[in-house]
Design a protein around this motif. Structure first.
Motif, mmCIF file in Angstrom:
data_model
loop_
_atom_site.group_PDB
_atom_site.id
_atom_site.type_symbol
_atom_site.label_atom_id
_atom_site.label_comp_id
_atom_site.label_asym_id
_atom_site.label_seq_id
_atom_site.Cartn_x
_atom_site.Cartn_y
_atom_site.Cartn_z
ATOM 1 N N PHE A 187 8.662 67.846 -28.409
ATOM 2 C CA PHE A 187 9.152 67.701 -27.698
ATOM 3 C C PHE A 187 8.735 67.402 -25.757
ATOM 4 N N ALA A 188 8.508 68.371 -26.189
ATOM 5 C CA ALA A 188 7.588 68.486 -23.952
ATOM 6 C C ALA A 188 7.179 67.341 -24.291
ATOM 7 N N VAL A 189 5.710 67.128 -25.560
ATOM 8 C CA VAL A 189 5.009 66.001 -25.077
ATOM 9 C C VAL A 189 5.852 64.932 -25.418
ATOM 10 N N ALA A 190 6.873 64.614 -25.383
ATOM 11 C CA ALA A 190 7.771 63.177 -25.820
ATOM 12 C C ALA A 190 8.464 63.202 -24.632
ATOM 13 N N ALA A 191 8.795 64.289 -23.630
ATOM 14 C CA ALA A 191 9.589 64.134 -22.608
ATOM 15 C C ALA A 191 8.343 63.933 -21.670
ATOM 16 N N VAL A 192 6.942 63.601 -21.805
ATOM 17 C CA VAL A 192 6.450 63.357 -20.851
ATOM 18 C C VAL A 192 6.031 62.485 -20.995
ATOM 19 N N LEU A 193 5.188 61.892 -22.003
ATOM 20 C CA LEU A 193 5.133 60.602 -22.489
ATOM 21 C C LEU A 193 6.773 59.359 -22.125
ATOM 22 N N LEU A 194 7.944 59.945 -22.192
ATOM 23 C CA LEU A 194 9.101 58.641 -21.984
ATOM 24 C C LEU A 194 9.549 58.737 -20.144
ATOM 25 N N LEU A 195 9.060 59.939 -19.873
ATOM 26 C CA LEU A 195 9.427 59.450 -18.223
ATOM 27 C C LEU A 195 8.397 58.820 -18.324
ATOM 28 N N GLY A 196 6.919 59.016 -18.524
ATOM 29 C CA GLY A 196 6.242 58.013 -17.776
ATOM 30 C C GLY A 196 6.828 56.192 -17.683
ATOM 31 N N LEU A 197 8.064 55.509 -18.661
ATOM 32 C CA LEU A 197 8.799 54.391 -18.795
ATOM 33 C C LEU A 197 8.691 53.999 -17.690
ATOM 34 N N ARG A 198 9.335 54.985 -16.637
ATOM 35 C CA ARG A 198 10.247 54.436 -15.612
ATOM 36 C C ARG A 198 11.436 53.210 -15.358
ATOM 37 N N LEU A 199 12.234 53.006 -16.628
ATOM 38 C CA LEU A 199 13.081 51.945 -16.732
ATOM 39 C C LEU A 199 13.888 52.930 -15.446
ATOM 40 N N ASP A 200 14.693 51.465 -15.509
ATOM 41 C CA ASP A 200 15.331 51.342 -14.581
ATOM 42 C C ASP A 200 17.048 52.284 -14.671
ATOM 43 N N ALA A 201 18.070 52.080 -13.842
ATOM 44 C CA ALA A 201 18.922 51.757 -14.225
ATOM 45 C C ALA A 201 19.933 51.200 -14.874
ATOM 46 N N PRO A 202 20.591 50.961 -16.122
ATOM 47 C CA PRO A 202 21.895 49.898 -16.430
ATOM 48 C C PRO A 202 22.381 48.644 -15.318
ATOM 49 N N VAL A 203 22.389 48.268 -14.734
ATOM 50 C CA VAL A 203 23.161 47.120 -13.888
ATOM 51 C C VAL A 203 24.487 46.480 -14.529
ATOM 52 N N GLY A 204 25.472 47.497 -13.864
ATOM 53 C CA GLY A 204 26.595 46.975 -13.965
ATOM 54 C C GLY A 204 27.626 47.808 -13.239
ATOM 55 N N ALA A 205 28.823 47.845 -13.178
ATOM 56 C CA ALA A 205 30.275 48.167 -12.260
ATOM 57 C C ALA A 205 30.207 50.194 -12.903
ATOM 58 N N THR A 206 30.416 50.349 -11.446
ATOM 59 C CA THR A 206 30.699 52.181 -12.417
ATOM 60 C C THR A 206 32.013 52.523 -11.135
ATOM 61 N N ALA A 207 32.346 52.018 -11.120
ATOM 62 C CA ALA A 207 34.206 52.136 -10.533
ATOM 63 C C ALA A 207 33.870 53.920 -10.373
ATOM 64 N N GLY A 208 33.583 54.774 -11.321
ATOM 65 C CA GLY A 208 33.758 56.115 -11.167
ATOM 66 C C GLY A 208 33.842 56.205 -12.956
ATOM 67 N N VAL A 209 33.915 58.094 -13.550
ATOM 68 C CA VAL A 209 33.817 57.894 -14.798
ATOM 69 C C VAL A 209 34.644 57.950 -15.896
ATOM 70 N N LEU A 210 35.632 57.836 -15.585
ATOM 71 C CA LEU A 210 36.784 58.125 -15.852
ATOM 72 C C LEU A 210 37.379 56.159 -15.567
ATOM 73 N N ALA A 211 37.047 55.311 -15.689
ATOM 74 C CA ALA A 211 36.999 53.791 -15.476
ATOM 75 C C ALA A 211 35.773 53.555 -16.403
#
Length: 417
Positions: A187-211
């Motif tokens: 799990f620890a090794v996988a975590a380091v590998l996945l952090l290196g992906l550096r994916l941007d946050a999805p582009v979308g409307a985020t008016a709030g959690v409930l919305a």
């Protein structure tokens, strides 16, 4: 502009994408630990004097969070960087499994402490599963999604064949703590590998959690093909778990040569999963969703063979075909989902779908326990096989299912735009 190599749809084309190679490596490494974990967890309970009740408590505490927190995981997967979410989730799981390994090794493990670590691991999974679903579509070109999904299934299915046997040797020779420690390290090794992906946050409307939650539910319900597949999947998974996982070993003990023959059935099913992955690397069906629905119906075959009291020579190929069908269904469904759901909604849509299928776990076991009072094992197996067949057949009656097909470049822009 992509080069010809990048747009190629050959089976290994996604591996030319550096980020995908990193993602697959993380999946393979994590799979080697996850294959040993269930056996190690069971024996960590046994080693501290626990019985069936203690093991049931531990298993339930690791399952419940994946139902309770999965929607929250889907919301986060559509609001923040999925690579960061995958990193944190794997790091949390590493900490939980590492803590468990230490307590087991030092003799301080109790049912409560093991259950607590399982709860943390289950919580981590509820955040990583939706994030992983959307991450693949961010990493790989759309025309390579099916090959990418198949390649991601390949390590887990390969390890599934050998992992339990290796885990049994490790637990028997060195103790459960070493297998749990290895799981924590993966799990620890996988975590380091996945952090290196550096994916941007999805582009979308985020008016709030409930919305976002309301918008996610509206989007889920508006896609008839999505919620009907989820509903059918809940019934299908419940029937499969009840018939194969719960009743299968009991029937093998009473009508076959017990654990030896059941081990062969399990091996045939695992081999089918691996073969199904190889099929998906080559076969690119146009009608993705209908293929997924029809292929899932193959799960009824080994249940019917067991219910009919067929010889082992017929049960084994039935289990093999069920494994092939299940893996084809998973890859086809995942590809259809990634092509027909906008990237900014994939976390929430995946979470709603996942909750339905996870509810099938307690539902299937509960219904089986009640049905077993009225019917014998063969009767319940026939009912489970019938439910699987009926769920697949009814899902094929949904008109929208025939419109969720493999998309061309222009169609993808229209569907996800």
């Amino acid at each position: 502009m992509r080069t010809a190599a990048e747009t190629s749809t050959t089976p290994r084309a996604p591996l030319r994408v550096a980020a995908f190679r990193r993602f697959v490596s993380a999946s393979l490494i994590s799979a080697t630990g996850s294959a040993m974990a269930p056996l190690a967890l069971a024996y960590s309970v046994i080693e501290q004097g626990g019985g069936a009740g203690s093991l049931g408590l531990v298993l339930s505490t690791s399952t419940v969070p994946t139902i309770v927190f999965l929607i929250a995981g889907g919301l986060f997967a559509d609001r923040v960087s999925r690579s960061r979410l995958l990193f944190l989730g794997n790091l949390l799981a590493a900490g939980a499994q590492g803590t468990l390994a230490v307590t087991v090794a030092t003799g301080h493990a109790t049912t409560a402490s093991i259950a607590a670590c399982g709860f943390v691991s289950g919580t981590a999974a509820s955040f990583t599963v939706p994030a992983a679903q959307g991450a693949v579509a961010q990493i790989v070109p759309a025309e390579q999604l099916q090959q990418a999904n198949a390649l991601l299934r390949l390590p887990g299915n390969a390890v599934r064949v050998l992992g339990p046997a290796v885990g049994g040797i490790v637990v028997a020779e060195s103790g459960a703590a070493w297998a749990l420690a290895w799981d924590a390290c993966t799990f620890a090794v996988a975590a380091v590998l996945l952090l290196g992906l550096r994916l941007d946050a999805p582009v979308g409307a985020t008016a709030g959690v409930l919305a976002d939650l309301r918008a996610g539910w509206t989007g889920f319900w508006s896609r008839t093909w999505l919620w009907t597949y989820t509903a059918a999947g809940t019934v299908l998974v419940a029937a499969w778990l009840a018939g194969f996982q719960l009743l299968g070993p009991l029937v093998a003990a009473r009508h076959y040569a017990g654990a030896r023959d059941w081990g062969l059935v399990q091996a045939a099913f695992a081999s089918g999963l691996l073969a199904g992955t190889l099929v998906c690397l080559r076969w690119r069906p146009y009608r993705l969703l209908t293929v997924a629905i029809a292929a899932s119906g193959a799960l009824a075959l080994p249940l019917a063979a067991l219910a009919w009291d067929r010889p082992l020579a017929l049960v084994l190929p039935a289990a093999l075909l069920a494994g092939i069908g299940l893996d084809v269904a998973i890859v086809a469904w995942t590809t259809a989902f990634q092509q027909h759901v906008p990237p900014a909604e994939q976390g929430r849509m995946s979470a709603f779908n996942g909750v339905g299928e996870r509810l099938a776990i307690p539902l299937g076991y509960l219904v089986t326990a009640l049905a077993a009072r009225a019917w014998d094992d063969q009767g319940v197996l026939w009912a489970c096989a019938g439910l699987i067949g009926a769920a697949a057949a009814l899902n094929l009656c949904v008109p929208q299912a025939y419109r969720v097909n493999r998309l061309t470049g222009d169609e993808r822009l229209e569907a996800t735009g």
